[in-house]
Write a protein that holds these residues in place. Sequence first.
Motif, PDB file in Angstrom:
ATOM      1  N   SER A 126      50.622  48.748  46.535  1.00 56.94           N
ATOM      2  CA  SER A 126      49.151  48.903  45.189  1.00 56.94           C
ATOM      3  C   SER A 126      48.464  47.668  45.622  1.00 56.94           C
ATOM      4  O   SER A 126      48.472  46.863  44.330  1.00 56.94           O
ATOM      5  CB  SER A 126      49.993  49.295  44.638  1.00 56.94           C
ATOM      6  N   PRO A 127      47.304  47.364  46.241  1.00 54.75           N
ATOM      7  CA  PRO A 127      46.510  45.587  45.862  1.00 54.75           C
ATOM      8  C   PRO A 127      45.836  45.848  44.800  1.00 54.75           C
ATOM      9  O   PRO A 127      45.335  46.940  44.247  1.00 54.75           O
ATOM     10  CB  PRO A 127      45.875  45.812  46.683  1.00 54.75           C
ATOM     11  N   THR A 128      45.771  45.496  43.823  1.00 59.43           N
ATOM     12  CA  THR A 128      45.224  44.906  42.357  1.00 59.43           C
ATOM     13  C   THR A 128      44.214  43.784  42.447  1.00 59.43           C
ATOM     14  O   THR A 128      43.436  43.791  41.627  1.00 59.43           O
ATOM     15  CB  THR A 128      46.446  43.355  41.951  1.00 59.43           C
ATOM     16  N   ASN A 129      43.764  43.735  43.780  1.00 52.80           N
ATOM     17  CA  ASN A 129      42.253  42.984  44.336  1.00 52.80           C
ATOM     18  C   ASN A 129      40.685  43.873  43.981  1.00 52.80           C
ATOM     19  O   ASN A 129      41.118  44.882  44.282  1.00 52.80           O
ATOM     20  CB  ASN A 129      42.153  42.663  45.643  1.00 52.80           C
ATOM     21  N   ARG A 130      39.941  43.118  43.081  1.00 45.51           N
ATOM     22  CA  ARG A 130      39.314  43.841  42.877  1.00 45.51           C
ATOM     23  C   ARG A 130      37.625  43.392  43.011  1.00 45.51           C
ATOM     24  O   ARG A 130      37.813  42.585  43.046  1.00 45.51           O
ATOM     25  CB  ARG A 130      39.041  43.983  41.786  1.00 45.51           C
ATOM     26  N   ASP A 131      36.798  43.907  43.237  1.00 50.72           N
ATOM     27  CA  ASP A 131      35.456  43.180  43.257  1.00 50.72           C
ATOM     28  C   ASP A 131      35.169  42.477  43.029  1.00 50.72           C
ATOM     29  O   ASP A 131      35.053  43.219  41.098  1.00 50.72           O
ATOM     30  CB  ASP A 131      34.629  44.043  43.997  1.00 50.72           C
ATOM     31  N   ALA A 132      34.571  41.379  42.621  1.00 52.14           N
ATOM     32  CA  ALA A 132      34.588  40.709  41.091  1.00 52.14           C
ATOM     33  C   ALA A 132      32.127  40.941  40.503  1.00 52.14           C
ATOM     34  O   ALA A 132      32.064  40.657  40.848  1.00 52.14           O
ATOM     35  CB  ALA A 132      34.009  39.172  41.932  1.00 52.14           C
ATOM     36  N   PRO A 133      33.184  41.264  39.022  1.00 53.30           N
ATOM     37  CA  PRO A 133      31.917  41.818  38.159  1.00 53.30           C
ATOM     38  C   PRO A 133      31.174  40.140  37.918  1.00 53.30           C
ATOM     39  O   PRO A 133      30.302  40.602  37.816  1.00 53.30           O
ATOM     40  CB  PRO A 133      32.299  41.794  37.176  1.00 53.30           C
ATOM     41  N   GLN A 134      31.559  39.248  38.528  1.00 54.46           N
ATOM     42  CA  GLN A 134      30.176  38.361  37.952  1.00 54.46           C
ATOM     43  C   GLN A 134      31.766  36.713  38.811  1.00 54.46           C
ATOM     44  O   GLN A 134      32.287  36.759  38.669  1.00 54.46           O
ATOM     45  CB  GLN A 134      30.667  37.767  36.292  1.00 54.46           C
ATOM     46  N   PRO A 135      30.657  35.730  38.646  1.00 51.26           N
ATOM     47  CA  PRO A 135      31.506  34.337  39.590  1.00 51.26           C
ATOM     48  C   PRO A 135      32.233  33.658  39.011  1.00 51.26           C
ATOM     49  O   PRO A 135      32.535  34.574  37.921  1.00 51.26           O
ATOM     50  CB  PRO A 135      30.106  33.343  39.849  1.00 51.26           C
ATOM     51  N   ALA A 136      33.249  32.944  39.540  1.00 51.91           N
ATOM     52  CA  ALA A 136      34.321  32.404  39.218  1.00 51.91           C
ATOM     53  C   ALA A 136      33.395  31.536  38.685  1.00 51.91           C
ATOM     54  O   ALA A 136      32.861  30.723  38.738  1.00 51.91           O
ATOM     55  CB  ALA A 136      34.937  31.683  40.223  1.00 51.91           C
ATOM     56  N   ARG A 137      34.814  31.178  37.279  1.00 48.26           N
ATOM     57  CA  ARG A 137      33.715  29.542  35.907  1.00 48.26           C
ATOM     58  C   ARG A 137      34.616  28.457  36.554  1.00 48.26           C
ATOM     59  O   ARG A 137      34.360  27.762  36.714  1.00 48.26           O
ATOM     60  CB  ARG A 137      34.703  30.192  34.595  1.00 48.26           C
ATOM     61  N   PHE A 138      35.949  29.474  37.911  1.00 51.29           N
ATOM     62  CA  PHE A 138      36.032  27.856  37.471  1.00 51.29           C
ATOM     63  C   PHE A 138      36.753  27.505  39.464  1.00 51.29           C
ATOM     64  O   PHE A 138      36.563  28.312  39.949  1.00 51.29           O
ATOM     65  CB  PHE A 138      37.699  27.590  36.843  1.00 51.29           C
ATOM     66  N   ASP A 139      36.797  26.301  39.762  1.00 50.85           N
ATOM     67  CA  ASP A 139      36.874  26.072  41.323  1.00 50.85           C
ATOM     68  C   ASP A 139      38.239  25.116  41.886  1.00 50.85           C
ATOM     69  O   ASP A 139      39.122  24.929  40.702  1.00 50.85           O
ATOM     70  CB  ASP A 139      35.753  25.396  42.106  1.00 50.85           C
ATOM     71  N   VAL A 140      38.455  24.969  42.850  1.00 50.04           N
ATOM     72  CA  VAL A 140      39.934  23.960  43.076  1.00 50.04           C
ATOM     73  C   VAL A 140      39.721  22.990  42.439  1.00 50.04           C
ATOM     74  O   VAL A 140      38.260  22.363  43.142  1.00 50.04           O
ATOM     75  CB  VAL A 140      40.363  24.145  44.426  1.00 50.04           C
TER      76      VAL A 140
END
Lengths: 220, 213
Positions: free
Chosen positions: A120-134
């Motif tokens: 049951s994959p939990t990945n979903r399309d992003a509703p907005q860009p990520a706030r943080f980066d590596v």
Amino acid sequence: MNGAQDMGGMHGFGAVLAEPDEPVFHAEWERRVLALTLAMGATGEWNLDASRFARESRPPSEYLPKSYYEIWLAGLERLLAERGLVAPDEIAAGRSLQPAKPVRRTLAAGDVAGAVSRGSPTNRDAPQPARFDVGDRVRAKNLHPVTHTRLPRYVRGHVGTIARVHGCHIFPDTHAHGHGENPQWLYTVSFDGRELWGAEADPTVAVSVDAFEPYLDAAP
Amino acid sequence: MSLARDDPRAGDHEHGSELSDTQLRVRALESVLVEKGYVDPAALDVLIETYETKVGPHNGACVVAKAWSDADFRRWLFTDSGEAIASLGFTGRQGENIVALENTPDVHNMVVCTLCSCYPWPVLGLPPVWYKSAPYRSRAVADPRGVLRDFGFELPTDTRIRVWDSTAEVRYLVVPMQPAGTDGWTEDELARLVTRDSMIGTGLPRRPEDVTR
């Protein structure tokens, strides 16, 4: 919730005792509990986050004496009762005392292999860009919801570094309570052992958790 | 047997009557679920057979052995773990997002789920009792060296320890270091060296002299 399930850093449980050549199950009822839990999960009457909450949301004095499959059994009984599918008196009687409620799906033997290998994959399309980066520094929020959360107590209020970005996933904190998938960015956040456990802690240790964006604030 | 007192060797004897109560209750629950048509008894048997015989640490051992013997696969495994592991046929439930972790002389990886029992089922099967127990879940993040000592293994003091708490739906597979003296072994031979605990990070692979090639 700040329950007994949130064990990271607790003292007093003693040494880890591994059983040599441990069997997959220790009793026939454990086999049945695993299968019943998975088969009832496949009906779609609840989701994985709701079942985690059904297992963990009980007094520590009730949670700790149970074995893991006993916790699964207690969680399953609770979900069945809450949804009006099986009442406790029916389990006591060992037979159905009221008409079955229709369920969305029933898992057939021939569909098990497919269902297991799909998951049951939990990945979903992003509703907005990520706030943080590596590499970004973040502070885990000091949150204490009485509802389901996957932010363990031992990292709350502490500063770590984003080590991985895993895309957007179903947010357990809302999903467990019927408030929707509400997809959120998921990050691996790495903490220095001394940040979590104090200046005397082992300097060679780093600990990470997988944290959803709403758990995190930017840190200077 | 309980989370707090996790010695499985003591549990069955001490709590014999409790276990039979549980056995009866589970049987009653199953009867009701079958009678109401919510579960198909044949599906229950297939689920049990799947997790008792088909899915288990032998799957993960194939992944590790291939990573040891095939440099291209190794690179793929550490850049896109999910795709690389799926190419060997290991996919699905409780392993929808698998990340492989590389042990090196400098870094030792160790996996825990402090909040419940999250574990990479497609490659390791169902977790052992100790993995779900309070002693492991409480101490793995605070005293990982002490936990490794419980497993009889002392990590060099200058090796860094990286503990991964599986708090979401990402699952972690540790790829231990290949034992010295096994260059040129086939994948099947290498897989015999790989233990379940070495893929959780609480143990080491077997020594070459301890397996039959």
